[in-house]
Design a protein around this motif. Structure first.
Motif, PDB file in Angstrom:
ATOM      1  N   LYS A 114      -0.266   3.692  30.255  1.00 23.06           N
ATOM      2  CA  LYS A 114       0.915   4.480  30.610  1.00 23.06           C
ATOM      3  C   LYS A 114       1.092   5.669  29.676  1.00 23.06           C
ATOM      4  CE  LYS A 114       4.196   1.480  28.137  1.00 23.06           C
ATOM      5  NZ  LYS A 114       3.192   0.481  27.725  1.00 23.06           N
ATOM      6  N   ASP A 115       0.624   5.549  28.425  1.00 25.53           N
ATOM      7  CA  ASP A 115       0.693   6.686  27.510  1.00 25.53           C
ATOM      8  C   ASP A 115      -0.206   7.825  27.986  1.00 25.53           C
ATOM      9  OD1 ASP A 115       2.483   5.421  25.809  1.00 25.53           O
ATOM     10  OD2 ASP A 115       0.887   4.455  24.657  1.00 25.53           O
ATOM     11  N   GLU A 116      -1.381   7.471  28.490  1.00 26.39           N
ATOM     12  CA  GLU A 116      -2.277   8.508  29.024  1.00 26.39           C
ATOM     13  C   GLU A 116      -1.678   9.142  30.266  1.00 26.39           C
ATOM     14  OE1 GLU A 116      -6.946   9.063  30.482  1.00 26.39           O
ATOM     15  OE2 GLU A 116      -6.258   7.172  29.596  1.00 26.39           O
ATOM     16  N   VAL A 117      -0.964   8.336  31.066  1.00 30.81           N
ATOM     17  CA  VAL A 117      -0.279   8.885  32.238  1.00 30.81           C
ATOM     18  C   VAL A 117       0.721   9.950  31.803  1.00 30.81           C
ATOM     19  CG1 VAL A 117       1.368   8.340  34.075  1.00 30.81           C
ATOM     20  CG2 VAL A 117      -0.586   6.836  33.670  1.00 30.81           C
ATOM     21  N   ARG A 118       1.492   9.643  30.777  1.00 32.78           N
ATOM     22  CA  ARG A 118       2.499  10.599  30.300  1.00 32.78           C
ATOM     23  C   ARG A 118       1.843  11.876  29.784  1.00 32.78           C
ATOM     24  NH1 ARG A 118       4.851   5.910  27.604  1.00 32.78           N
ATOM     25  NH2 ARG A 118       6.601   5.091  28.801  1.00 32.78           N
ATOM     26  N   VAL A 119       0.736  11.726  29.049  1.00 33.08           N
ATOM     27  CA  VAL A 119       0.045  12.897  28.504  1.00 33.08           C
ATOM     28  C   VAL A 119      -0.480  13.792  29.624  1.00 33.08           C
ATOM     29  CG1 VAL A 119      -1.954  13.650  27.164  1.00 33.08           C
ATOM     30  CG2 VAL A 119      -0.557  11.755  26.343  1.00 33.08           C
ATOM     31  N   ARG A 120      -1.108  13.184  30.619  1.00 31.81           N
ATOM     32  CA  ARG A 120      -1.657  13.971  31.729  1.00 31.81           C
ATOM     33  C   ARG A 120      -0.538  14.642  32.535  1.00 31.81           C
ATOM     34  NH1 ARG A 120      -7.027  13.072  32.862  1.00 31.81           N
ATOM     35  NH2 ARG A 120      -8.016  11.365  31.689  1.00 31.81           N
ATOM     36  N   GLU A 121       0.555  13.926  32.746  1.00 34.70           N
ATOM     37  CA  GLU A 121       1.677  14.521  33.472  1.00 34.70           C
ATOM     38  C   GLU A 121       2.280  15.691  32.697  1.00 34.70           C
ATOM     39  OE1 GLU A 121       6.002  13.225  35.394  1.00 34.70           O
ATOM     40  OE2 GLU A 121       4.941  11.864  34.035  1.00 34.70           O
ATOM     41  N   ALA A 122       2.433  15.516  31.372  1.00 34.79           N
ATOM     42  CA  ALA A 122       2.992  16.591  30.550  1.00 34.79           C
ATOM     43  C   ALA A 122       2.085  17.814  30.560  1.00 34.79           C
ATOM     44  CB  ALA A 122       3.187  16.099  29.117  1.00 34.79           C
ATOM     45  N   THR A 123       0.762  17.615  30.556  1.00 32.34           N
ATOM     46  CA  THR A 123      -0.175  18.732  30.605  1.00 32.34           C
ATOM     47  C   THR A 123      -0.035  19.497  31.913  1.00 32.34           C
ATOM     48  OG1 THR A 123      -1.741  17.507  29.233  1.00 32.34           O
ATOM     49  CG2 THR A 123      -2.611  19.363  30.488  1.00 32.34           C
TER      50      THR A 123
ATOM     51  N   MET B   5       2.649  19.604  33.902  1.00 36.44           N
ATOM     52  CA  MET B   5       3.935  20.299  33.918  1.00 36.44           C
ATOM     53  C   MET B   5       3.888  21.568  33.072  1.00 36.44           C
ATOM     54  SD  MET B   5       5.729  18.621  35.981  1.00 36.44           S
ATOM     55  CE  MET B   5       7.227  19.544  35.700  1.00 36.44           C
ATOM     56  N   ARG B   6       3.160  21.529  31.974  1.00 36.23           N
ATOM     57  CA  ARG B   6       3.031  22.728  31.131  1.00 36.23           C
ATOM     58  C   ARG B   6       2.280  23.832  31.876  1.00 36.23           C
ATOM     59  NH1 ARG B   6       1.345  20.358  27.092  1.00 36.23           N
ATOM     60  NH2 ARG B   6      -0.916  20.673  27.304  1.00 36.23           N
ATOM     61  N   LEU B   7       1.224  23.463  32.615  1.00 37.35           N
ATOM     62  CA  LEU B   7       0.487  24.458  33.395  1.00 37.35           C
ATOM     63  C   LEU B   7       1.374  25.059  34.475  1.00 37.35           C
ATOM     64  CD1 LEU B   7      -2.960  22.651  33.855  1.00 37.35           C
ATOM     65  CD2 LEU B   7      -2.495  24.690  32.478  1.00 37.35           C
ATOM     66  N   ILE B   8       2.181  24.234  35.118  1.00 37.37           N
ATOM     67  CA  ILE B   8       3.075  24.752  36.167  1.00 37.37           C
ATOM     68  C   ILE B   8       4.087  25.734  35.589  1.00 37.37           C
ATOM     69  CG2 ILE B   8       4.910  24.086  37.777  1.00 37.37           C
ATOM     70  CD1 ILE B   8       3.346  21.507  38.321  1.00 37.37           C
ATOM     71  N   ARG B   9       4.641  25.395  34.426  1.00 36.92           N
ATOM     72  CA  ARG B   9       5.610  26.303  33.800  1.00 36.92           C
ATOM     73  C   ARG B   9       4.962  27.634  33.419  1.00 36.92           C
ATOM     74  NH1 ARG B   9       7.751  21.427  31.565  1.00 36.92           N
ATOM     75  NH2 ARG B   9       6.336  21.616  29.780  1.00 36.92           N
TER      76      ARG B   9
ATOM     77  N   VAL C  90      -1.904  22.324  41.376  1.00 35.94           N
ATOM     78  CA  VAL C  90      -2.247  20.903  41.500  1.00 35.94           C
ATOM     79  C   VAL C  90      -3.655  20.736  42.043  1.00 35.94           C
ATOM     80  CG1 VAL C  90      -1.646  18.732  42.651  1.00 35.94           C
ATOM     81  CG2 VAL C  90       0.160  20.221  41.758  1.00 35.94           C
ATOM     82  N   ASP C  91      -4.037  21.584  43.043  1.00 41.39           N
ATOM     83  CA  ASP C  91      -5.383  21.488  43.616  1.00 41.39           C
ATOM     84  C   ASP C  91      -6.464  21.840  42.609  1.00 41.39           C
ATOM     85  OD1 ASP C  91      -4.347  20.701  46.039  1.00 41.39           O
ATOM     86  OD2 ASP C  91      -4.314  22.733  46.891  1.00 41.39           O
ATOM     87  N   SER C  92      -6.114  22.664  41.605  1.00 42.67           N
ATOM     88  CA  SER C  92      -7.109  23.079  40.610  1.00 42.67           C
ATOM     89  C   SER C  92      -7.260  22.075  39.464  1.00 42.67           C
ATOM     90  CB  SER C  92      -6.721  24.445  40.037  1.00 42.67           C
ATOM     91  OG  SER C  92      -5.519  24.343  39.270  1.00 42.67           O
ATOM     92  N   LEU C  93      -6.429  21.028  39.459  1.00 38.87           N
ATOM     93  CA  LEU C  93      -6.481  20.053  38.374  1.00 38.87           C
ATOM     94  C   LEU C  93      -7.698  19.150  38.509  1.00 38.87           C
ATOM     95  CD1 LEU C  93      -2.732  18.892  38.360  1.00 38.87           C
ATOM     96  CD2 LEU C  93      -3.836  20.386  36.676  1.00 38.87           C
TER      97      LEU C  93
END
Length: 305
Positions: free
Chosen positions: A286-295, A297-301, A250-253
């Motif tokens: 809100k669509d951009e919010v979803r895209v950024r959140e999904a990105t 979550m993918r990095l965390i996985r 998260v800190d590297s985002l």
């Protein structure tokens, strides 16, 4: 009659076309029905195949000439077509009774025509019944099954869908007469079910709303206003020893992505925020919010889980 189904103009075209075909007289129904019955007999004998070889074998078996068999097939097909066009008004009258149940009228009519074809194949003109009386049930059954399958978000068994439809009809009739539905025991008796099953039918009759459905004149969806009920969302993603690794990710985002993740997961607030609220605070959609959140979550996985 060739109709290409696709838009509302087709309904006007269809209604205009069927006006060209006169209704069948009782004598015509009998004569046409016998021709179709003979065609059906040939099909059954040939196991549904009507190519030249099968027709030749049928002709030899029944001591007929090939021309007689071919004439019977052509005559049967023409008779079936005439019976269809002569009963399209009946199909439309039945289809209109099933309007406003989540299926377009054109689709109801098209399914009704399929039921009409089944009725024609099973009609026995020598039993003395009018074809309209015989075909009514087949047409209605085809349309009812279509509405039961496609008018709800969750498909119900045919017998349950029939009970729900009857319950809805009683409710509509009660409202039209400014009355109220009878008590549950009386209503259950009329539907031929137990009181417990009646409660289940009432639940089944309630409409389902998609969390992704957009409201009238708005891009917002019900899901945008639902907050997470988890007090500690990170606990669902990992165990304690992985949380430091997630914090490093998260800190590297980039600043915007980090802010989205913190607000959406409630890391800086008492409660997680919806996508719509997060977008308002950060001045993004809100669509951009979803895209950024999904990105994120993918990095965390990829890096941690």
């Amino acid at each position: 009659m060739d109709i290409i189904w696709g838009n509302r103009d087709d309904l006007k075209t269809f209604l205009k076309e069927i006006g060209k075909y006169p209704l069948l007289k009782p004598v015509e129904e009998i004569e046409l029905g016998r021709r179709v019955k003979r065609l059906t007999a040939i099909k059954d004998a040939c196991e549904g195949r009507l190519d030249k070889l099968d027709l030749q074998r049928y002709a030899e078996t029944h001591d007929l000439s090939m021309s007689e068999v071919e004439q019977a097939v052509r005559s049967g097909r023409a008779a079936k077509s005439r019976m269809i066009t002569g009963n399209l008004r009946l199909v439309i009258s039945i289809a209109k009774k099933f309007q406003h149940r989540g299926v377009e009228l054109l689709d109801l009519v098209q399914e009704g025509v399929l039921g009409l074809e089944k009725a024609i194949d099973r009609f026995d003109p020598d039993k003395g019944f009018r074809f309209s009386t015989f075909s009514y049930w087949w047409i209605r059954q085809a349309i009812a099954r279509l509405t039961a399958s496609n008018s709800r978000a969750m498909k119900l068994p045919i017998h349950i869908a029939g009970k729900v439809s009857k319950l809805e009809r009683l409710s509509v009739e009660a409202k039209a007469n400014d009355a109220v539905l009878p008590p549950f025991p009386q209503l259950a008796k009329e539907l031929e079910v137990s009181v417990a099953r009646l409660h289940d039918l009432i639940e089944c009759s309630k409409p389902c709303v998609s969390l992704d459905a957009k409201g009238c004149g708005s891009d917002s969806t019900p899901g945008d206003y639902l907050e997470s009920t988890n007090a500690d969302p990170l606990a669902l993603l990992c165990n304690q020893e992985d949380q430091d690794a997630i914090a490093d990710v998260v800190d590297s985002l980039p600043p915007q992505d980090r802010a989205v993740f913190i607000l959406r997961w409630g890391l800086a607030e008492e409660k997680p925020l919806s996508a719509a609220k997060t977008g308002e605070l950060l001045n993004i959609s809100k669509d951009e919010v979803r895209v950024r959140e999904a990105t994120t979550m993918r990095l965390i996985r990829e890096r941690v889980l």
